[in-house]
Design an enzyme around this catalytic site. Structure first.
Site: not given
Ligand code: IMP
Ligand code: MG
Length: 413
Positions: A13, A41, A178
Site C-alpha cells: 500500500d 493497486h 505488496q
Molecule cells: P495474504 O497475502 O492474503 O496471505 O496476507 C498476508 C498478510 O499480508 C496480511 O497481513 C495481509 O494484510 C497482508 N497483505 C497481503 N497483500 C497485501 C497488500 O497488497 N497490501 C497490504 N497488505 C497486504
Molecule cells: Mg494496496
C-alpha cells in the site's frame, strides 16, 4: 528505463499503482511478478478510479501487459477484471505465464478457515496456493487451461516475452505487489505474505537474469501503514484502536488539535482519514505510523534500491511536527539502526525519533513539463527538509514525490 523494477519498501500500500502508472507512459510492457489478487493497486485517471487486484497497473495505459510465473492466478478474478476494465473502454493485451499457479476455490476456503485468530490474511487463497506449489501439488495455468480452454488465448511464455522486449531495447516495467516487509523471505515472518515482493522476486517471478535489470525504484509512503497483524515499531495508537475506530467517523478540528498536542492515536487517525487508509482489497482500516528509516534502510539494502519514490507527502500537511525514526532502542537499552530478525526484539523496540517541522499544504504543487527546474523541485521548505532527511538516512535519492491522487500530482526531481 530499459528494464525498471518497482517494489514496495514497506508493508504494501505504498502507492505503487500511481508510480507505475506514471512510469508506464514511457513503457512498452508492464509485467507483474509476485502475489495475486491480495494486492490492490489504485490508479486515478481524471474522474475515473481503477482498483486493480491481479492485472498489472499498466493496463490502464493500454500497453502490453504480462503476469509472470511468480503470480498466483485466480482465473475467475482474471476474467472479471478483464471484463470490467474492457467494459470501461480500455483494451487489454495480456499474456499470463503458462507456469503460473492457479488459486482454486479450495485454497480460498482453506485461507478463510486458517485466518480465524491468525495473521489476518486477505482471504484470497494466496497462502494455500503457494503452499501447494512448494509442496508440488499445485495446478499450473497450462494444465488448468486444458479443462478451461477459454483461458488458452491469454497463455504464453512470459519469460520469453519479457526477455525479448528487453533484448530489443524496449522499455519494460516490472511491477511488484505488496512490500519488502511482507516478503516471505525478508519480511516480519510469520506476519508476511507467501510470495517474494522484492527485486529478486522480479527475476524468479518472470524468468529474467539479474543483469537484465537496469534500475530498481523503491516506493515508500511518507508515513508507513500496515493492515493485518504483526510488529510495527513506529505505530501511532494501537492495533485495537484502529480496528475499533468507526470508519464513518470524520476527522474533527478537535482531533487535529489532539494530534498536534502529541496524542499518538489522533495523529494516527489524522493520517488514516487524510490519507484514506482503508484497504483496496478488504476495506480494512490500516494502522498508521511515523516514517521508519530503520526499516527503510533495510528494505533499500534487500532490494538494491537506486531511487526512491516517496508517495502521499501531501497527507502530512497540517501536522505541526513530524517524526522520522532514525534508530531503535532495544529492550536492553541498545541503540541500533539494523532491522532485527527476531520478532520478539522488534516488538519491544522503541523508536528513536528525529523531529521535523511540519507544513500546511503542498497538494497544489503540480508537476508541469513547462516549469523551470527550481520550481519543479520546490516542495516547500519544511517538506524539503523532510525529504532530505529521508534521503540522508536511506542513502538514495528521492526522484519522485506524490502530492495527491491525480495522475499529474507528482513532483519529479
Ligand atoms: P495474504 O497475502 O492474503 O496471505 O496476507 C498476508 C498478510 O499480508 C496480511 O497481513 C495481509 O494484510 C497482508 N497483505 C497481503 N497483500 C497485501 C497488500 O497488497 N497490501 C497490504 N497488505 C497486504
Ligand atoms: Mg494496496
Amino acid at each position: 528505463m530499459p528494464a525498471t523494477v518497482v517494489v514496495g519498501l514497506d508493508w504494501g500500500d505504498e502507492g505503487k499503482g500511481k508510480i507505475i502508472d506514471y512510469l508506464a507512459k514511457d513503457a512498452d510492457l508492464g509485467a507483474r511478478f509476485n502475489g495475486g489478487d491480495n494486492a490492490g493497486h489504485t490508479v486515478f485517471v481524471k474522474d475515473q478510479k481503477f482498483a486493480l487486484h491481479l492485472l498489472p497497473s499498466c493496463v490502464v495505459r493500454e500497453i502490453k501487459a504480462a503476469i509472470g510465473n511468480g503470480v498466483a492466478v485466480n482465473p475467475d478474478v482474471l476474467k472479471r477484471e478483464i471484463n470490467e476494465i474492457e467494459s470501461r473502454g480500455i483494451r487489454v493485451d495480456l499474456t499470463v505465464d503458462e507456469r503460473a499457479h492457479v488459486i482454486t476455490p479450495k485454497h480460498i476456503e482453506q485461507d478463510i478457515e486458517k485466518n480465524k485468530g491468525s495473521i489476518g490474511s486477505t482471504g484470497r487463497g494466496i497462502g494455500p496456493c503457494y503452499e501447494d506449489r512448494i509442496g508440488r501439488r499445485g495446478i499450473r495455468m497450462i494444465d488448468y487451461a486444458k479443462e478451461h480452454p477459454e483461458f488458452k488465448r491469454f497463455l504464453g511464455d512470459v519469460s520469453l516475452l519479457v526477455n525479448d522486449y528487453i533484448d530489443k531495447g524496449k522499455n519494460v516495467l516490472l511491477e511488484g505487489a505488496q512490500g519488502t516487509l511482507l516478503s516471505i523471505n525478508w519480511g516480519t515472518y510469520h506476519y508476511v505474505t507467501s510470495s517474494e515482493p522484492t527485486a529478486g522476486g522480479a527475476c524468479t517471478g518472470l524468468g529474467i537474469g539479474p543483469r537484465k535489470i537496469d534500475k530498481v525504484i523503491g516506493v515508500t509512503k511518507a508515513y508507513p501503514t500496515r493492515v493485518g497483524r504483526g510488529p510495527f515499531p513506529t505505530e501511532l495508537g494501537t492495533d485495537e484502536q484502529t480496528i475499533n475506530e468507526n470508519k464513518d467517523d470524520q476527522l474533527t478540528q478537535e482531533d487535529i488539535d489532539k494530534a498536534n498536542h502529541g496524542d499518538p492515536y489522533y495523529t494516527g487517525k489524522f493520517l488514516r482519514k487524510r490519507g484514506a487508509e482503508y484497504g483496496t482489497t478488504t476495506g480494512r482500516a490500516r494502522r498508521t505510523g511515523w516514517f521508519d528509516a530503520v526499516a527503510g534502510k533495510y528494505s533499500c539494502r534487500i532490494n538494491g534500491v537506486d531511487e526512491i519514490a516517496l508517495t502521499k507527502l501531501d497527507v502530512l500537511g497540517g501536522l505541526d511536527r513530524l517524526n522520522i525514526c532514525k534508530s531503535y532502542e532495544t529492550e536492553n537499552g541498545e541503540i541500533t539502526d539494523v532491522f532485527p530478525s527476531d520478532l520478539k526484539v522488534l516488538e519491544n523496540c522503541k523508536p528513536v525519533y528525529a523531529v521535523n517541522n511540519g507544513w500546511k499544504d503542498i497538494s497544489n504543487v503540480v508537476y508541469n513539463v513547462g516549469l523551470p527546474n527550481e520550481a519543479k523541485n520546490k516542495v516547500g521548505d519544511y517538506a524539503e527538509d523532510y525529504v532530505a532527511n529521508i534521503e540522508n538516512i536511506l542513502k538514495a535519492p528521492v526522484t519522485m514525490i506524490g502530492v495527491g491522487p491525480e495522475r499529474n500530482q507528482i513532483i519529479l526531481r
